[in-house]
Design a protein around this motif. Sequence first.
Motif, PDB file in Angstrom:
ATOM      1  N   SER A 196      -9.317 -13.387  -5.183  1.00  0.00           N
ATOM      2  CA  SER A 196      -9.995 -12.576  -6.069  1.00  0.00           C
ATOM      3  C   SER A 196     -10.754 -11.441  -5.635  1.00  0.00           C
ATOM      4  CB  SER A 196     -11.151 -13.622  -6.558  1.00  0.00           C
ATOM      5  OG  SER A 196     -10.758 -14.514  -7.372  1.00  0.00           O
ATOM      6  N   ALA A 197     -11.148 -11.823  -4.174  1.00  0.00           N
ATOM      7  CA  ALA A 197     -11.768 -10.695  -3.562  1.00  0.00           C
ATOM      8  C   ALA A 197     -10.743  -9.445  -3.293  1.00  0.00           C
ATOM      9  CB  ALA A 197     -12.530 -11.007  -2.233  1.00  0.00           C
ATOM     10  N   ALA A 198      -9.571  -9.972  -3.069  1.00  0.00           N
ATOM     11  CA  ALA A 198      -8.448  -8.601  -2.654  1.00  0.00           C
ATOM     12  C   ALA A 198      -8.100  -8.139  -3.834  1.00  0.00           C
ATOM     13  CB  ALA A 198      -7.236  -9.845  -2.055  1.00  0.00           C
ATOM     14  N   LEU A 199      -8.230  -8.566  -5.118  1.00  0.00           N
ATOM     15  CA  LEU A 199      -8.083  -7.791  -6.197  1.00  0.00           C
ATOM     16  C   LEU A 199      -8.830  -6.176  -6.222  1.00  0.00           C
ATOM     17  CD1 LEU A 199      -8.451 -10.438  -9.133  1.00  0.00           C
ATOM     18  CD2 LEU A 199      -6.196  -9.241  -8.103  1.00  0.00           C
ATOM     19  N   VAL A 200      -9.768  -6.074  -5.402  1.00  0.00           N
ATOM     20  CA  VAL A 200     -10.200  -4.834  -5.079  1.00  0.00           C
ATOM     21  C   VAL A 200      -9.469  -4.147  -4.073  1.00  0.00           C
ATOM     22  CG1 VAL A 200     -12.277  -3.437  -4.614  1.00  0.00           C
ATOM     23  CG2 VAL A 200     -12.422  -5.584  -6.043  1.00  0.00           C
ATOM     24  N   PRO A 201      -8.748  -3.068  -4.648  1.00  0.00           N
ATOM     25  CA  PRO A 201      -8.187  -2.397  -3.331  1.00  0.00           C
ATOM     26  C   PRO A 201      -8.882  -1.909  -2.228  1.00  0.00           C
ATOM     27  CG  PRO A 201      -8.293  -1.030  -5.484  1.00  0.00           C
ATOM     28  CD  PRO A 201      -8.856  -2.393  -5.730  1.00  0.00           C
ATOM     29  N   LYS A 202      -8.279  -1.748  -1.155  1.00  0.00           N
ATOM     30  CA  LYS A 202      -9.211  -1.467   0.099  1.00  0.00           C
ATOM     31  C   LYS A 202      -8.089  -0.566   0.963  1.00  0.00           C
ATOM     32  CE  LYS A 202     -12.586  -5.299   0.269  1.00  0.00           C
ATOM     33  NZ  LYS A 202     -12.862  -6.242   1.186  1.00  0.00           N
ATOM     34  N   ALA A 203      -8.419   0.839   1.109  1.00  0.00           N
ATOM     35  CA  ALA A 203      -7.895   1.654   1.986  1.00  0.00           C
ATOM     36  C   ALA A 203      -8.218   1.510   3.486  1.00  0.00           C
ATOM     37  CB  ALA A 203      -7.746   3.042   1.244  1.00  0.00           C
ATOM     38  N   GLU A 204      -7.088   1.334   4.283  1.00  0.00           N
ATOM     39  CA  GLU A 204      -7.681   1.310   5.808  1.00  0.00           C
ATOM     40  C   GLU A 204      -7.278   2.392   6.481  1.00  0.00           C
ATOM     41  OE1 GLU A 204      -9.100  -1.482   7.698  1.00  0.00           O
ATOM     42  OE2 GLU A 204      -9.577  -2.549   5.795  1.00  0.00           O
ATOM     43  N   PHE A 205      -8.126   3.225   6.986  1.00  0.00           N
ATOM     44  CA  PHE A 205      -7.698   4.561   7.440  1.00  0.00           C
ATOM     45  C   PHE A 205      -7.442   4.153   9.027  1.00  0.00           C
ATOM     46  CE2 PHE A 205      -8.479   8.290  10.179  1.00  0.00           C
ATOM     47  CZ  PHE A 205      -7.501   9.319   9.554  1.00  0.00           C
ATOM     48  N   VAL A 206      -6.281   4.793   9.508  1.00  0.00           N
ATOM     49  CA  VAL A 206      -5.916   4.292  10.879  1.00  0.00           C
ATOM     50  C   VAL A 206      -5.664   5.628  11.580  1.00  0.00           C
ATOM     51  CG1 VAL A 206      -4.118   3.384  12.503  1.00  0.00           C
ATOM     52  CG2 VAL A 206      -4.680   2.181  10.026  1.00  0.00           C
ATOM     53  N   ALA A 207      -6.584   6.059  12.740  1.00  0.00           N
ATOM     54  CA  ALA A 207      -6.390   7.407  13.312  1.00  0.00           C
ATOM     55  C   ALA A 207      -5.095   7.184  14.286  1.00  0.00           C
ATOM     56  CB  ALA A 207      -7.693   7.469  14.298  1.00  0.00           C
ATOM     57  N   PRO A 208      -4.176   8.081  13.700  1.00  0.00           N
ATOM     58  CA  PRO A 208      -3.118   8.289  14.494  1.00  0.00           C
ATOM     59  C   PRO A 208      -3.211   8.693  16.005  1.00  0.00           C
ATOM     60  CG  PRO A 208      -3.290  10.160  13.223  1.00  0.00           C
ATOM     61  CD  PRO A 208      -4.412   9.373  12.903  1.00  0.00           C
ATOM     62  N   ALA A 209      -2.147   8.240  16.745  1.00  0.00           N
ATOM     63  CA  ALA A 209      -2.213   8.449  18.294  1.00  0.00           C
ATOM     64  C   ALA A 209      -0.669   8.707  18.725  1.00  0.00           C
ATOM     65  CB  ALA A 209      -2.546   7.183  19.098  1.00  0.00           C
ATOM     66  N   GLY A 255       9.103  14.200   2.266  1.00  0.00           N
ATOM     67  CA  GLY A 255       8.382  14.111   3.380  1.00  0.00           C
ATOM     68  C   GLY A 255       7.055  14.269   3.367  1.00  0.00           C
ATOM     69  N   PHE A 256       6.455  15.216   2.680  1.00  0.00           N
ATOM     70  CA  PHE A 256       5.025  15.543   2.392  1.00  0.00           C
ATOM     71  C   PHE A 256       4.256  14.302   2.099  1.00  0.00           C
ATOM     72  CE2 PHE A 256       1.528  16.646  -0.677  1.00  0.00           C
ATOM     73  CZ  PHE A 256       0.867  17.547   0.044  1.00  0.00           C
ATOM     74  N   PHE A 257       4.725  13.427   0.975  1.00  0.00           N
ATOM     75  CA  PHE A 257       3.983  12.398   0.521  1.00  0.00           C
ATOM     76  C   PHE A 257       4.010  11.257   1.512  1.00  0.00           C
ATOM     77  CE2 PHE A 257       4.240  14.359  -3.706  1.00  0.00           C
ATOM     78  CZ  PHE A 257       3.232  14.050  -4.334  1.00  0.00           C
ATOM     79  N   SER A 258       5.232  11.226   2.254  1.00  0.00           N
ATOM     80  CA  SER A 258       5.349  10.092   3.413  1.00  0.00           C
ATOM     81  C   SER A 258       4.272  10.555   4.498  1.00  0.00           C
ATOM     82  CB  SER A 258       6.324  10.237   4.209  1.00  0.00           C
ATOM     83  OG  SER A 258       7.608   9.867   3.565  1.00  0.00           O
ATOM     84  N   MET A 259       3.732  11.818   4.834  1.00  0.00           N
ATOM     85  CA  MET A 259       2.472  12.216   5.534  1.00  0.00           C
ATOM     86  C   MET A 259       1.334  11.785   5.270  1.00  0.00           C
ATOM     87  SD  MET A 259       4.209  15.921   7.030  1.00  0.00           S
ATOM     88  CE  MET A 259       2.824  15.936   8.303  1.00  0.00           C
ATOM     89  N   LEU A 260       1.121  11.795   3.645  1.00  0.00           N
ATOM     90  CA  LEU A 260       0.012  11.394   3.132  1.00  0.00           C
ATOM     91  C   LEU A 260      -0.323  10.074   3.061  1.00  0.00           C
ATOM     92  CD1 LEU A 260      -0.074  13.568  -0.489  1.00  0.00           C
ATOM     93  CD2 LEU A 260      -1.396  13.971   1.710  1.00  0.00           C
ATOM     94  N   SER A 261       0.721   9.210   3.043  1.00  0.00           N
ATOM     95  CA  SER A 261       0.375   7.589   3.180  1.00  0.00           C
ATOM     96  C   SER A 261       0.495   7.379   4.450  1.00  0.00           C
ATOM     97  CB  SER A 261       1.564   6.966   2.352  1.00  0.00           C
ATOM     98  OG  SER A 261       2.825   7.082   3.171  1.00  0.00           O
ATOM     99  N   ALA A 262       1.020   8.007   5.586  1.00  0.00           N
ATOM    100  CA  ALA A 262       0.830   7.611   6.940  1.00  0.00           C
ATOM    101  C   ALA A 262      -0.291   7.031   7.695  1.00  0.00           C
ATOM    102  CB  ALA A 262       1.627   8.669   7.760  1.00  0.00           C
ATOM    103  N   PRO A 263      -1.699   7.954   7.547  1.00  0.00           N
ATOM    104  CA  PRO A 263      -2.702   7.632   7.876  1.00  0.00           C
ATOM    105  C   PRO A 263      -3.254   6.316   7.347  1.00  0.00           C
ATOM    106  CG  PRO A 263      -2.811   9.807   7.158  1.00  0.00           C
ATOM    107  CD  PRO A 263      -1.604   9.158   6.911  1.00  0.00           C
ATOM    108  N   PHE A 264      -2.735   5.722   6.060  1.00  0.00           N
ATOM    109  CA  PHE A 264      -3.265   4.686   5.516  1.00  0.00           C
ATOM    110  C   PHE A 264      -2.230   3.396   5.889  1.00  0.00           C
ATOM    111  CE2 PHE A 264      -5.036   8.047   3.403  1.00  0.00           C
ATOM    112  CZ  PHE A 264      -6.487   7.927   3.545  1.00  0.00           C
ATOM    113  N   GLY A 265      -1.381   3.471   6.500  1.00  0.00           N
ATOM    114  CA  GLY A 265      -0.394   2.504   7.095  1.00  0.00           C
ATOM    115  C   GLY A 265       0.864   2.585   6.564  1.00  0.00           C
ATOM    116  N   GLY A 266       1.224   3.495   5.618  1.00  0.00           N
ATOM    117  CA  GLY A 266       2.506   3.605   4.970  1.00  0.00           C
ATOM    118  C   GLY A 266       3.521   4.274   6.034  1.00  0.00           C
ATOM    119  N   HIS A 267       4.871   3.692   6.051  1.00  0.00           N
ATOM    120  CA  HIS A 267       5.807   4.372   6.933  1.00  0.00           C
ATOM    121  C   HIS A 267       6.667   5.397   6.454  1.00  0.00           C
ATOM    122  CE1 HIS A 267       8.072   1.383   4.783  1.00  0.00           C
ATOM    123  NE2 HIS A 267       9.038   1.910   5.314  1.00  0.00           N
TER     124      HIS A 267
END
Length: 393
Positions: A196-209, A255-267
């Motif tokens: 139930s708690a997971a129904l609320v979406p949470k974006a996890e920002f990951v600082a790229p290295a 490629g542009f949309f890939s870059m938008l999703s990358a900091p949140f974990g999208g490959h």
Amino acid sequence: MFRDFSVQSLFMGLLIAFVGFASSFAVVLHGLTGVGASDAQAASGLMALSISMGVCAIVISAVTRLPVSIAWSTPGAALLASAGAVEGGFSAAVGAFLVCGLLVVIAGLWKPLGRMVSSIPPALANAMLAGVLLSLCFAPAKAIAFNPLLGLPIVLAWALVGSVNRLYAVPAALLAFVVVIALGVEMPAGALGGLSAALVPKAEFVAPAFNAAATVSIALPLFIVTMASQNIPGIAVLKVNDYHPAPGPLFATTGFFSMLSAPFGGHAVNLAAITAAMCAGADSHPDRARRYWSAINAGIAYIAFGLLAGAVTTFVGLAPPVLIEAVAGLALIGAFSSSAMAAFTEAETREAAAITFLVTASGVSLANVSGAFWGLVAGGLMLALARLAKRRA
């Protein structure tokens, strides 16, 4: 534009999104966790990818009025699963995702790079993909050996439904997985509350290295696999259905949309191939000029699925990992068989393709660089030597 909307395209769009999401989200989760993502980061990545490819599909199809289907890179996710964690952890993997997205943008805008990717022998690209997929395709057999009562229903559902309609085989396996987990796995205390708690979406920002090992191990093979196994076939499917978009802008947009999703974990997101055929075919709409609404509707549904990614990931986390790997492996059997067949069709490139396949499938890691890269290098060198010897003969 809204006059082109139809109920037929609505249902086709919903079917495309369901098939695209249900058939391979397990591969994506397995791939992200394979390169060091936590469960929360994997859920965030799944959400970011779903939303990115949904918005990308809506934008491209609305602007071009063409049925351009967008997907995440399923072969790329399988590549991540085989690559394993890299130096720098998931932050380094995210940096590699950004580099891959940038390379796709450059390939779309700068023709020499696009031609360079197209010049990679298809036999070697397919052999690398087959080698990457091999270990995951073992998972269904391993799941049955782990627990026949849990693994066998998943495989049987896939086989029985697939014998009637291949399109529904993986969704049937996924449904069997849900039933097996609900009935056959003891739920820990508070599991329903967690869902139930997971129904609320949470974006996890990951600082790229950024480091060289992650770039060579992840970014370059991911770029090659995404271009060779998704973007280029996606254009081919559109052309078969008598749609002729300019490839470069489409590649650059994904490629542009890939870059938008990358900091949140999208490959990576890219042009779809299988669902592209569904979008562009006559079942989408009798009028070719109105079929683009199927891609738009699929995009809207992908966004909705993305917002449920947290609950999906939480539920999957309740199961033994080998079961979700089994679903992923079943989803990739078709891709493995087609890539293996394409790799070994031509006698001239067969030996080089075999070397690429074997080195990649071995999973060796040299200098912190994954086997997928070394497999492509080894096969390329063997092919170059064979052609040099042929010229001298």
